[in-house]
Design a protein around this motif. Structure first.
Motif: not given
Length: 255
Positions: A182-186, A227-240
């Protein structure tokens, strides 16, 4: 269920900020030369979507980010794995990796340009380098912090090294590994933002650079929002993935 458990609650503050932003621009408290209104940003997105430019640039940036993430993630995971499980490698490799980790990877841009030029390799290298260390350190620490009593119990029951790793060590380290992901995705998106300023002719960063030259504030803000939307989508996938892979963990059990 408490009111703050509602899935819509996390979106209340972002929506409030957007409404406040629109009102501040609409009533000329903030001028459009400093910050365009949300409606102008949406209009820019629609305009670029109709021409197909928006989809093209987003797709190119996403491809760069994913390739860099996979390369850096695999290297970081393997290094964390071998250093966390084999004492010899920990003694001989970890100190070097930790020293390299403290160097800001974006400070290496002049060297990266000399090594790889200004093509795709340079951008992917920077993303991979940024992603590698969060995954490495969390994999390494996750393995090191696995309950030793569980490992001893596995040895008592006669588990082979392979089963000991797959049944005890890896599941025990998994929460830490996923935090690293999750941190790496940011870090991935931050690295890409800077990497795409290096002589590129496509991508979200190219959109921002081109818009800056022509003072197109609506497109500049749009790139930030993307960038903010893509970052949030990445985090949502990681949380899933966290909830799927850590169903056994008390912190991820549905109440």
């Amino acid at each position: 269920m408490k009111w703050y458990d509602n899935r819509l609650v996390p979106w209340v503050l972002p929506i409030f900020i957007v409404i406040l932003w629109q009102l501040l621009v609409q009533y000329k408290i903030i001028t459009t030369t400093l910050l365009p209104s949300p409606l102008e940003v949406v209009d820019a997105a629609i305009r670029l979507s109709e021409s197909g430019d928006l989809q093209t640039h987003v797709l190119i940036s996403t491809q760069r980010a994913l390739i860099g993430f996979i390369i850096g993630g695999v290297i970081g995971f393997i290094l964390g794995l071998i250093n966390g499980t084999v004492l010899f490698f920990e003694r001989t490799i970890d100190t070097t990796v930790q020293m390299i980790r403290t160097i800001p990877h974006l400070a290496l841009i002049p060297l990266v340009i000399l090594w790889f030029g200004i093509g795709e390799d340079a951008k992917i290298f920077l993303v991979a380098l940024g992603v590698m260390f969060p995954i490495y350190i969390n994999t390494f620490n996750g393995i090191k912090n696995v309950d030793r009593k569980l490992i001893e119990m596995g040895n008592v029951y006669g588990l082979s090294r392979g089963k000991l790793f797959t049944n005890i060590i890896l599941p025990g380290a998994l929460p830490s590994i996923l935090v690293g992901i999750r941190y790496a995705l940011g870090v991935m998106w931050v690295s890409l933002i800077v990497a795409e300023t290096i002589g590129t002719d496509a991508g979200i960063g190219f959109m921002a650079t081109s818009a800056r030259e022509f003072m197109q504030m609506d497109i500049i803000v749009l790139t930030i929002v993307l960038y903010a939307i893509l970052g949030k989508l990445s985090d949502l996938i990681a949380k899933l993935f966290e909830h799927r892979l850590l169903k056994w963990h008390p912190a991820f059990r549905k109440k």
